[in-house]
Design an enzyme around this catalytic site. Structure first.
Site, PDB file in Angstrom:
ATOM      1  N   ASP A 102     -15.126  -6.597  12.631  1.00 33.28           N
ATOM      2  CA  ASP A 102     -15.335  -6.916  14.045  1.00 33.28           C
ATOM      3  C   ASP A 102     -16.507  -6.119  14.613  1.00 33.28           C
ATOM      4  O   ASP A 102     -16.879  -5.062  14.091  1.00 33.28           O
ATOM      5  CB  ASP A 102     -14.084  -6.579  14.865  1.00 33.28           C
ATOM      6  CG  ASP A 102     -12.910  -7.450  14.474  1.00 33.28           C
ATOM      7  OD1 ASP A 102     -13.128  -8.552  13.945  1.00 33.28           O
ATOM      8  OD2 ASP A 102     -11.768  -7.007  14.703  1.00 33.28           O
TER       9      ASP A 102
HETATM   10  N1  URA Z   1      -8.902  -6.222  10.748  1.00 34.09           N
HETATM   11  C1  URA Z   1      -9.293  -6.287  12.038  1.00 34.09           C
HETATM   12  O1  URA Z   1      -8.481  -6.493  12.914  1.00 34.09           O
HETATM   13  N2  URA Z   1     -10.586  -6.093  12.319  1.00 34.09           N
HETATM   14  C2  URA Z   1     -11.530  -5.832  11.381  1.00 34.09           C
HETATM   15  O2  URA Z   1     -12.703  -5.652  11.709  1.00 34.09           O
HETATM   16  C3  URA Z   1     -11.109  -5.763  10.051  1.00 34.09           C
HETATM   17  C4  URA Z   1      -9.791  -5.968   9.751  1.00 34.09           C
END
Ligand code: URA
Length: 235
Positions: A102
């Protein structure tokens, strides 16, 4: 490499139709139209474009380990114009992130131009373990940890058994083998927590070591072999 061969190697057209593209003046090298079929391309330096779009030939396999900083997207282009991790890594090759992190997640990200390895690493079937460290908005107890380990029911299915351990009152290390979208945050949300910070500390046996935010390095050949072994590309 000759220009018509370069275009064919890029998968753009057969050698013969590459010649037509060149003769029609649709091909440029470093911004200059090239109509000479015998023009030679330096694959390391020259920027070849057809109808104004860059055309790449993969000359070597590249495997990068990046410490992703906050506020970078892991897509190559972003419709909101946000910075992409791809711009942090300067190689002559066109590379792609393996899977997603993310915008507000930091940590270990692999980038490569090896499509087969990238596909397998990101595919849940190959079960590569990804280790995250999540800082939560409140304390977590053993019962919650146990639920995480057993699996949590999300809208797109129950998560597979995983490892979870407490590193602090509000800090959990979670090691999962799947790659559902925003999986870690959704697992915690389901149990009533908000993830305040999320960091990926390991990918299989790879760790960030001394790399600081935004820094990257080429994977060592032995590390690449390890990844290939992990997903059954070599014995
Ligand atoms: N899980 C998430 O919620 N976000 C990420 O960036 C990676 C795994």
């Amino acid at each position: 490499m000759r220009l018509n061969k370069y275009l064919a190697a890029a998968g753009l057209a057969s050698r013969r139709s590459s010649e037509s593209l060149i003769q029609e003046g649709r091909v440029t090298i470093n911004g200059h139209v090239m109509r000479d079929l015998s023009t030679v391309v330096d694959t390391e330096i020259d920027q070849v474009e057809v109808d104004g779009r860059p055309v790449y030939v993969k000359t070597k396999d590249v495997y990068i380990l990046l410490h992703k900083p906050l506020n970078y997207v892991t897509t190559v282009k972003d419709e909101k114009g946000r910075d992409s991790v791809v711009d942090l890594v300067k190689t002559g090759e066109r590379i792609y992130p393996v899977g997603r992190l993310d915008y507000d997640t930091t940590g270990l990200l692999i980038l490569t131009n090896d499509g087969e390895l990238a596909y397998r690493l990101a595919h849940p079937r190959y079960g590569v373990e990804k280790t995250y460290i999540a800082r939560l908005n409140k304390k977590i107890n053993d019962h919650d940890l146990q639920q995480l380990r057993r699996g949590v029911q999300l809208v797109d299915g129950k998560t597979a058994p995983c490892r979870a351990r407490k590193l602090g009152k509000e800090i959990v290390e979670l090691a999962i083998h799947e790659g559902k979208n925003k999986q870690v945050k959704r697992m915690f949300r389901k149990l009533g927590f908000k993830v305040v910070d999320l960091h990926r500390a390991a990918y299989g046996s790879l760790q960030l070591g001394k790399l600081k935010y935004g820094q990257w390095r080429n994977l060592k050949p032995v590390e690449v072999l390890g990844l290939k072994k992990l997903v059954g590309l070599i014995d």
